[in-house]
Design an enzyme around this catalytic site. Structure first.
Site, PDB file in Angstrom:
ATOM      1  CG  PHE A   1     -13.468   0.240   4.079  1.00  0.00           C
ATOM      2  CD1 PHE A   1     -13.514   1.407   3.352  1.00  0.00           C
ATOM      3  CD2 PHE A   1     -12.861  -0.872   3.524  1.00  0.00           C
ATOM      4  CE1 PHE A   1     -12.953   1.478   2.079  1.00  0.00           C
ATOM      5  CE2 PHE A   1     -12.304  -0.814   2.253  1.00  0.00           C
ATOM      6  CZ  PHE A   1     -12.350   0.367   1.526  1.00  0.00           C
TER       7      PHE A   1
ATOM      8  CG  ASP B   1      -9.861  -1.381   9.387  1.00  0.00           C
ATOM      9  OD1 ASP B   1      -8.772  -0.783   9.273  1.00  0.00           O
ATOM     10  OD2 ASP B   1     -10.544  -1.740   8.410  1.00  0.00           O
TER      11      ASP B   1
ATOM     12  CE1 TYR C   1      -4.277   1.411   0.833  1.00  0.00           C
ATOM     13  CE2 TYR C   1      -3.524  -0.837   1.220  1.00  0.00           C
ATOM     14  CZ  TYR C   1      -4.552   0.070   1.054  1.00  0.00           C
ATOM     15  OH  TYR C   1      -5.861  -0.355   1.126  1.00  0.00           O
ATOM     16  CE  LYS C   2      -6.480   3.236   3.799  1.00  0.00           C
ATOM     17  NZ  LYS C   2      -6.923   3.626   2.445  1.00  0.00           N
TER      18      LYS C   2
ATOM     19  NE  ARG D   1     -10.895   9.892   1.742  1.00  0.00           N
ATOM     20  CZ  ARG D   1     -10.474   8.627   1.818  1.00  0.00           C
ATOM     21  NH1 ARG D   1     -10.906   7.866   2.804  1.00  0.00           N
ATOM     22  NH2 ARG D   1      -9.674   8.119   0.928  1.00  0.00           N
TER      23      ARG D   1
END
Length: 393
Positions: A109, A180, A205-206, A352
């Site tokens: 990322f 991560d 928040y995912k 995705r």
């Protein structure tokens, strides 16, 4: 396992983007309102003591710990994931002062890479960031490596690293690990303690559904947390923050990794979101997500054979998402969103979709396939309006 009633989802929408932003938990609105009115409004500054605001980071850390296979007292919550990656990487480098290589995956990322690059520049000690394809990482783990920094589940393809094997190999050459967990926590079984991971961080928040801007969590192996001096030495990480001493003295264990004032309202929402996971078997949840992902992939590929699947077929090698590549990927996703099926797009050509069995079932997947068929067979994606890139894709 299905807890659809726990979420406030729009009627008729199939939400396949919980891997980017989890939906609103029904309890969160009342929890935030209570924190605003009964605590902030009625208590004012007394809320720090009477409502327990100051204890939120560690209390929520202890709620997240079982979801990532960590022991009580090892996880704290606050700041953003990027800050936590920076903090964890700096801590790991400080414990390996004679080594200069940070090993990571090419295509990790970007924010993780930027944090590493910025830290290298700030330290000015000759460290290098070595980014390689995933298949080359095991061979690159040598005694030059200070830290292996990886995202367990790739944000684009959903491919999953073997945390246990890579951590063991890193330790075998004297390196440390920083994981991560942005696309892992709340979606699949994570075993930080069993894998002997050194440091880890993740967002809430995912899959944890803490809301936009929800704070990150940070884990440090207990033996490391007692000897590491954080590079970001905030006042709440001080051993006695309300002594207001001019010089920093690290707090005990995880407390030293606290930085700034807790975001009380965001943490209230996260606290309510974590209620949903009480009694949930994460291994069973992930197993069901794999079934749903396979069902969606098979259906989408039947409708559009030109899709190229990026996600590994082996369930042990993937997270809770499915990803495809297609030259018209962005327009397809936008057309699908207009049909009430929300996924997302990642450059340059990736469609995705996140699979979360807490609020998705086989019927939802079949409906998504039907609507995707309408998009493809009607060439709805060919509308020029769907080709104009939004600021957030």
């Amino acid at each position: 396992m299905l807890r659809r009633d726990a979420f406030d989802l729009p009627e008729g929408v199939i939400y396949l983007d919980g891997n980017s932003l989890g939906p609103l938990p029904r309890r969160a609105e009342a929890a935030v309102a209570r924190a605003m009115q009964a605590e902030w409004g009625a208590m004012l500054i007394r809320g720090w003591n009477e409502a327990g605001w100051m204890d939120q980071p560690d209390r929520l850390g202890d709620r997240i710990a079982p979801l990532i296979g960590a022991a009580p007292g090892t996880v704290t919550v606050g700041e953003t994931l990027s800050i936590r990656v920076f903090q964890g990487l700096a801590a790991a480098l400080s414990l390996r002062p004679g080594r200069k290589v940070i090993l990571t995956e090419a295509g990790n990322f970007p924010s993780d890479l930027y944090m590493a690059q910025g830290l290298i520049d700030a330290l000015g000690q000759g460290h290098v960031l070595r980014a390689l394809p995933a298949t080359e990482i095991p061979a690159a783990l040598t005694d030059e490596v200070a830290v292996l920094m990886l995202t367990e589940v790739d944000y684009r393809s959903g491919a999953r690293h073997d945390m246990a094997a890579l951590t063991a190999q890193a330790h075998g050459v004297g390196a440390l690990t920083l994981w991560d967990l942005a696309h892992s926590a709340g979606a699949l079984p994570v075993a930080l303690t069993r894998c002997n991971a050194d440091f880890a961080a993740g967002c809430t928040y995912k899959y944890l559904n803490g809301g936009p801007g929800a704070p990150a969590f940070f884990y440090a192996r207990p033996d490391h947390s007692e000897i590491t001096r954080p590079i970001l030495a905030g006042w709440l990480g001080h051993a006695a923050p309300f002594d207001f001493a001019p010089d920093y003295a690290p707090g005990p264990g995880r407390a030293r990794f606290r930085i700034g004032t807790p975001p009380v309202l965001q943490m209230a929402a996260l606290d309510a979101a974590l209620d949903i996971f009480d009694g949930v078997d994460i291994a069973a949840l992930h197993a069901r997500a794999i079934v749903l992902a396979d069902r969606l992939a098979t259906g989408f590929e039947a409708v559009c054979p030109d899709l190229r699947r990026l996600t590994p077929m082996d369930p042990a090698r993937r997270g809770s998402q499915i990803a495809f590549a297609h030259p018209n990927g962005y327009a397809m996703v936008q057309a699908l969103i207009a049909q009430g099926v929300i996924g997302d797009f990642r450059a340059p050509d990736i469609l995705r979709f996140g699979l979360t069995p807490l609020y998705l079932d086989a019927g939802d997947i079949d409906t998504a396939i039907e609507r995707f068929a309408q998009v493809i067979e009607g060439r709805l994606w060919d509308d020029p309006a769907y080709r104009t890139r939004n600021k957030v894709t």
